[in-house]
Design a protein around this motif. Structure first.
Motif, PDB file in Angstrom:
ATOM      1  N   VAL A 222     -33.810  29.360  55.746  1.00 20.72           N
ATOM      2  CA  VAL A 222     -34.451  28.773  54.554  1.00 20.72           C
ATOM      3  C   VAL A 222     -34.661  29.883  53.534  1.00 20.72           C
ATOM      4  O   VAL A 222     -35.079  30.986  53.908  1.00 20.72           O
ATOM      5  CB  VAL A 222     -35.825  28.152  54.920  1.00 20.72           C
ATOM      6  CG1 VAL A 222     -36.475  27.515  53.701  1.00 20.72           C
ATOM      7  CG2 VAL A 222     -35.680  27.125  56.042  1.00 20.72           C
ATOM      8  N   THR A 223     -34.363  29.612  52.270  1.00 26.68           N
ATOM      9  CA  THR A 223     -34.741  30.564  51.224  1.00 26.68           C
ATOM     10  C   THR A 223     -35.915  29.975  50.452  1.00 26.68           C
ATOM     11  O   THR A 223     -36.006  28.760  50.263  1.00 26.68           O
ATOM     12  CB  THR A 223     -33.589  30.871  50.249  1.00 26.68           C
ATOM     13  OG1 THR A 223     -33.277  29.677  49.509  1.00 26.68           O
ATOM     14  CG2 THR A 223     -32.358  31.374  50.976  1.00 26.68           C
ATOM     15  N   ALA A 224     -36.805  30.849  50.004  1.00 27.55           N
ATOM     16  CA  ALA A 224     -37.995  30.371  49.294  1.00 27.55           C
ATOM     17  C   ALA A 224     -38.418  31.386  48.240  1.00 27.55           C
ATOM     18  O   ALA A 224     -38.076  32.567  48.328  1.00 27.55           O
ATOM     19  CB  ALA A 224     -39.143  30.148  50.286  1.00 27.55           C
ATOM     20  N   GLY A 225     -39.172  30.901  47.263  1.00 34.68           N
ATOM     21  CA  GLY A 225     -39.711  31.785  46.218  1.00 34.68           C
ATOM     22  C   GLY A 225     -38.700  32.032  45.113  1.00 34.68           C
ATOM     23  O   GLY A 225     -37.626  31.430  45.067  1.00 34.68           O
ATOM     24  N   GLY A 226     -39.078  32.964  44.238  1.00 32.68           N
ATOM     25  CA  GLY A 226     -38.183  33.275  43.117  1.00 32.68           C
ATOM     26  C   GLY A 226     -37.522  34.618  43.333  1.00 32.68           C
ATOM     27  O   GLY A 226     -37.783  35.314  44.309  1.00 32.68           O
ATOM     28  N   THR A 227     -36.636  34.987  42.420  1.00 29.09           N
ATOM     29  CA  THR A 227     -36.091  36.348  42.463  1.00 29.09           C
ATOM     30  C   THR A 227     -36.654  37.114  41.270  1.00 29.09           C
ATOM     31  O   THR A 227     -37.046  36.530  40.260  1.00 29.09           O
ATOM     32  CB  THR A 227     -34.551  36.365  42.427  1.00 29.09           C
ATOM     33  OG1 THR A 227     -34.113  35.776  41.212  1.00 29.09           O
ATOM     34  CG2 THR A 227     -33.966  35.626  43.606  1.00 29.09           C
ATOM     35  N   ALA A 228     -36.697  38.435  41.404  1.00 26.64           N
ATOM     36  CA  ALA A 228     -37.209  39.320  40.349  1.00 26.64           C
ATOM     37  C   ALA A 228     -36.082  40.263  39.946  1.00 26.64           C
ATOM     38  O   ALA A 228     -35.618  41.046  40.769  1.00 26.64           O
ATOM     39  CB  ALA A 228     -38.404  40.113  40.875  1.00 26.64           C
ATOM     40  N   VAL A 260     -36.250  29.769  63.182  1.00 29.65           N
ATOM     41  CA  VAL A 260     -36.171  29.777  61.720  1.00 29.65           C
ATOM     42  C   VAL A 260     -36.067  31.205  61.200  1.00 29.65           C
ATOM     43  O   VAL A 260     -36.735  32.114  61.703  1.00 29.65           O
ATOM     44  CB  VAL A 260     -37.429  29.103  61.102  1.00 29.65           C
ATOM     45  CG1 VAL A 260     -37.353  29.097  59.572  1.00 29.65           C
ATOM     46  CG2 VAL A 260     -37.581  27.681  61.626  1.00 29.65           C
ATOM     47  N   THR A 261     -35.203  31.403  60.210  1.00 32.05           N
ATOM     48  CA  THR A 261     -35.176  32.659  59.463  1.00 32.05           C
ATOM     49  C   THR A 261     -35.512  32.321  58.016  1.00 32.05           C
ATOM     50  O   THR A 261     -34.839  31.494  57.400  1.00 32.05           O
ATOM     51  CB  THR A 261     -33.797  33.339  59.538  1.00 32.05           C
ATOM     52  OG1 THR A 261     -33.489  33.588  60.911  1.00 32.05           O
ATOM     53  CG2 THR A 261     -33.800  34.662  58.776  1.00 32.05           C
ATOM     54  N   LEU A 262     -36.565  32.945  57.519  1.00 32.41           N
ATOM     55  CA  LEU A 262     -36.967  32.747  56.119  1.00 32.41           C
ATOM     56  C   LEU A 262     -36.510  33.957  55.306  1.00 32.41           C
ATOM     57  O   LEU A 262     -36.829  35.098  55.657  1.00 32.41           O
ATOM     58  CB  LEU A 262     -38.492  32.610  56.049  1.00 32.41           C
ATOM     59  CG  LEU A 262     -39.122  32.758  54.657  1.00 32.41           C
ATOM     60  CD1 LEU A 262     -38.667  31.641  53.716  1.00 32.41           C
ATOM     61  CD2 LEU A 262     -40.651  32.752  54.756  1.00 32.41           C
ATOM     62  N   ILE A 263     -35.780  33.687  54.227  1.00 34.69           N
ATOM     63  CA  ILE A 263     -35.427  34.747  53.284  1.00 34.69           C
ATOM     64  C   ILE A 263     -36.254  34.462  52.033  1.00 34.69           C
ATOM     65  O   ILE A 263     -36.088  33.409  51.403  1.00 34.69           O
ATOM     66  CB  ILE A 263     -33.922  34.736  52.977  1.00 34.69           C
ATOM     67  CG1 ILE A 263     -33.142  34.953  54.272  1.00 34.69           C
ATOM     68  CG2 ILE A 263     -33.571  35.792  51.939  1.00 34.69           C
ATOM     69  CD1 ILE A 263     -31.636  34.809  54.139  1.00 34.69           C
ATOM     70  N   ASP A 299     -27.213  26.976  61.936  1.00 32.58           N
ATOM     71  CA  ASP A 299     -26.858  25.556  61.975  1.00 32.58           C
ATOM     72  C   ASP A 299     -27.140  24.848  60.661  1.00 32.58           C
ATOM     73  O   ASP A 299     -26.526  23.826  60.384  1.00 32.58           O
ATOM     74  CB  ASP A 299     -27.661  24.857  63.087  1.00 32.58           C
ATOM     75  CG  ASP A 299     -27.265  25.366  64.449  1.00 32.58           C
ATOM     76  OD1 ASP A 299     -26.164  25.034  64.898  1.00 32.58           O
ATOM     77  OD2 ASP A 299     -28.043  26.130  65.044  1.00 32.58           O
ATOM     78  N   ALA A 300     -28.105  25.355  59.904  1.00 35.72           N
ATOM     79  CA  ALA A 300     -28.433  24.703  58.636  1.00 35.72           C
ATOM     80  C   ALA A 300     -29.012  25.735  57.680  1.00 35.72           C
ATOM     81  O   ALA A 300     -29.698  26.671  58.112  1.00 35.72           O
ATOM     82  CB  ALA A 300     -29.443  23.574  58.859  1.00 35.72           C
ATOM     83  N   LEU A 301     -28.685  25.558  56.407  1.00 36.65           N
ATOM     84  CA  LEU A 301     -29.277  26.392  55.342  1.00 36.65           C
ATOM     85  C   LEU A 301     -29.965  25.465  54.358  1.00 36.65           C
ATOM     86  O   LEU A 301     -29.354  24.496  53.888  1.00 36.65           O
ATOM     87  CB  LEU A 301     -28.183  27.192  54.625  1.00 36.65           C
ATOM     88  CG  LEU A 301     -28.610  27.841  53.297  1.00 36.65           C
ATOM     89  CD1 LEU A 301     -29.651  28.935  53.544  1.00 36.65           C
ATOM     90  CD2 LEU A 301     -27.405  28.440  52.568  1.00 36.65           C
ATOM     91  N   ILE A 302     -31.224  25.762  54.070  1.00 31.84           N
ATOM     92  CA  ILE A 302     -31.948  24.991  53.053  1.00 31.84           C
ATOM     93  C   ILE A 302     -32.351  25.957  51.963  1.00 31.84           C
ATOM     94  O   ILE A 302     -33.164  26.861  52.180  1.00 31.84           O
ATOM     95  CB  ILE A 302     -33.153  24.257  53.676  1.00 31.84           C
ATOM     96  CG1 ILE A 302     -32.607  23.234  54.684  1.00 31.84           C
ATOM     97  CG2 ILE A 302     -33.950  23.526  52.611  1.00 31.84           C
ATOM     98  CD1 ILE A 302     -33.349  23.135  55.926  1.00 31.84           C
ATOM     99  N   MET A 303     -31.735  25.784  50.820  1.00 27.33           N
ATOM    100  CA  MET A 303     -31.806  26.797  49.760  1.00 27.33           C
ATOM    101  C   MET A 303     -32.799  26.304  48.709  1.00 27.33           C
ATOM    102  O   MET A 303     -32.419  25.722  47.701  1.00 27.33           O
ATOM    103  CB  MET A 303     -30.386  26.930  49.189  1.00 27.33           C
ATOM    104  CG  MET A 303     -30.169  28.009  48.207  1.00 27.33           C
ATOM    105  SD  MET A 303     -29.775  29.572  49.007  1.00 27.33           S
ATOM    106  CE  MET A 303     -29.916  30.658  47.595  1.00 27.33           C
ATOM    107  N   SER A 304     -34.071  26.562  48.969  1.00 26.64           N
ATOM    108  CA  SER A 304     -35.067  26.063  48.008  1.00 26.64           C
ATOM    109  C   SER A 304     -35.500  27.152  47.044  1.00 26.64           C
ATOM    110  O   SER A 304     -36.301  26.896  46.134  1.00 26.64           O
ATOM    111  CB  SER A 304     -36.282  25.501  48.753  1.00 26.64           C
ATOM    112  OG  SER A 304     -37.046  26.544  49.245  1.00 26.64           O
TER     113      SER A 304
END
Ligand code: PMT
Length: 448
Positions: A222-228, A260-263, A299-304
């Motif tokens: 899962v990706t979360a937050g913004g980029t700087a 889960v891996t959170l980026i 198995d799955a990527l959720i790009m939020s």
């Protein structure tokens, strides 16, 4: 990529005793589930005062056994069934009192009674105040468990303790306890593979059973937050993402049994427990982190995450001075990370030519679409990013999008269907997204 966990098919009996560290047993249970284990929870009466049995029942999908005198609905004795069926009994946290009771065979609680009645290996993770652990009485009890009973003791660690002191007594890292359990089982055969020989599960329809376990054994990124995107060492181009939506997805996936891996980029909400977390700042770093995950498989990527589409072409090494004339910045386009992942997963090279796909079977890909005023443009992102689902939200709507506890989304699927949801808490939105992901993964496996 649905690789079996190291405990697939095993029954782990998780005994929890009345230590302040009892709250960590929730994450320990999740780690066992993520390894594919079936878990039954046993609690001493004092443990039930630190952590709610309902939480543990929901996560294990079995009634918690907290009363040594309780019989199962069919009249069988609960702790005897558990003792006969468990592949390993793990007692964590184990208090000084419990170590003493166990060392002397005083079976006044269900955890001790199960250990007495079992021939399965037993792993013990003590947790208490430093002076208590160092006391000769505790040390003598630990020695009896280790040397006379053959139990594996996962020694507590040094650190800050609930008493405010620093010493040896903090519950060992949960991963060490899981590894010790796996090691203790070794190559023994599964003791009772037939579910009928194991403690009962919660009946379907039970409130606590509603927590699905459809992602056990899956790796979800899962990706979360913004980029700087740096302008100079002090300033950056960012956005208003707090990370709340992505973190709700992570927590829901974890609670459904996924690894889960959170980026995560810039985020202003608390980061979750019980998962691997990779911190990044820029879109380029997020891309690198995702390509690394792609190489190792998921198995799955959720790009939020809200990824900046542009970055300053030449960030200054030194802080830019204030000038009356103002400042013009040249921006260059960032890579479209999701489109690149979509292309690689579908086996399409940069030039559009076919190449071997990065992962087989293909993971389920979910993008978000942040739109304003209308979500009509979101459908195009299904095709341009080659994803299975796009979760469209109108970030200009009150109660939706950035920094709100709720979101109104429409889930668009590659098969042309659309599911327009009402405004819901972000956790509930996350569950709805994962319902789709879980079903897509099950469909993928069935068609293999
Ligand atoms: O974090 P919160 O405060 O809870 O807010 C949640 C949210 C509004 C950030 C979230 O619901 C959301 O909409 N996330 C996606 C934001 C976004 O970047 O949307 P987009 O339409 O610009 O991008 C479409 C998709 O491509 C997204 O999955 C995005 O992660 C991805 N993308 C975008 C640009 C880029 N260079 N690379 C990408 O991979």
């Amino acid at each position: 990529m649905n690789q079996p966990g190291r405990l697939t098919g095993r029954l782990v009996a998780l005994g929890i005793t009345g230590s302040i560290a009892a709250f960590k047993a929730v994450d320990l249970l999740r780690l066992f589930r993520a390894e594919g284990a079936d878990v039954v929870v046993l609690m001493t009466p004092s443990a039930t005062r630190f952590v709610a049995p309902l939480t543990l029942a929901a996560l294990s999908r079995r009634p918690v056994d907290a009363d040594v005198l309780d019989l199962l609905p069919d009249g069988r004795i609960g702790h005897v069934i558990t003792a006969d069926a468990a592949d390993v009994v793990v007692v964590a946290p184990a208090t000084a009192h419990w170590l003493g009771a166990m060392a002397h065979g005083l079976a006044a609680d269900v955890v001790t009674a199960t250990c007495l009645a079992t021939s399965a290996p037993v792993v013990v993770g003590p947790a208490m105040d430093g002076e208590m652990y160092a006391h000769p009485a505790t040390q003598a009890n630990v020695r009896i468990l280790r040397e006379e009973f053959g139990y594996r003791i996962v020694e507590p660690e040094t650190g800050g303790l609930a008493s405010g002191q620093v010493g040896v007594g903090r519950l060992a890292a949960l991963e060490r306890i899981v590894d010790a359990a796996i090691d203790a089982i070794g190559v023994r055969p599964i003791r009772k593979p037939d579910p009928a020989d194991r403690p009962p599960r919660l009946p379907d329809g039970d409130d606590a059973a509603r927590d699905a376990d459809d992602l056990v054994g899956r790796h979800v990124v899962v990706t979360a937050g913004g980029t700087a995107e740096p302008i100079d060492p002090v300033r950056y181009i960012g956005n208003r993402s707090t990370g709340a939506m992505g973190i709700a997805v992570c927590e829901a996936a974890r609670d459904r049994g996924a690894r889960v891996t959170l980026i995560v980029g810039t985020a202003s909400v608390a980061l979750p427990q019980g998962m691997a977390i990779v911190r990044v700042e820029t879109a380029t770093q997020m891309r690198d982190a995702l390509l690394e995950q792609l190489a190792s498989g998921f198995d799955a990527l959720i790009m939020s995450a809200a990824v900046a589409d542009f970055r300053p072409a030449a960030p200054s090494v030194l802080k830019l001075p204030r000038t009356p004339a103002g400042l013009s910045l040249e921006l260059v386009a960032n890579p479209d990370i999701l489109a690149e992942i979509g292309r690689r997963v579908r086996g399409i090279g940069e030039d559009g030519a076919p190449v071997p796909p990065a992962l087989t079977p293909a993971p389920v890909l979910v993008g978000f679409a942040a739109e304003t005023g209308s979500i009509v443009r979101a459908a195009a992102k299904l095709a341009t990013k080659r994803v299975d689902f796009v979760v469209a939200n109108d970030v200009a709507e009150t109660g939706s999008g950035f920094g709100t506890p709720t979101n109104r989304v429409t889930i668009l699927a590659a098969d042309g269907t659309e599911d327009a949801l009402p405004i819901l808490p972000k956790r509930e939105v996350a569950e709805r997204i994962l319902d789709r992901v879980g079903a897509a993964l099950a469909g993928r496996d069935a068609s293999e």
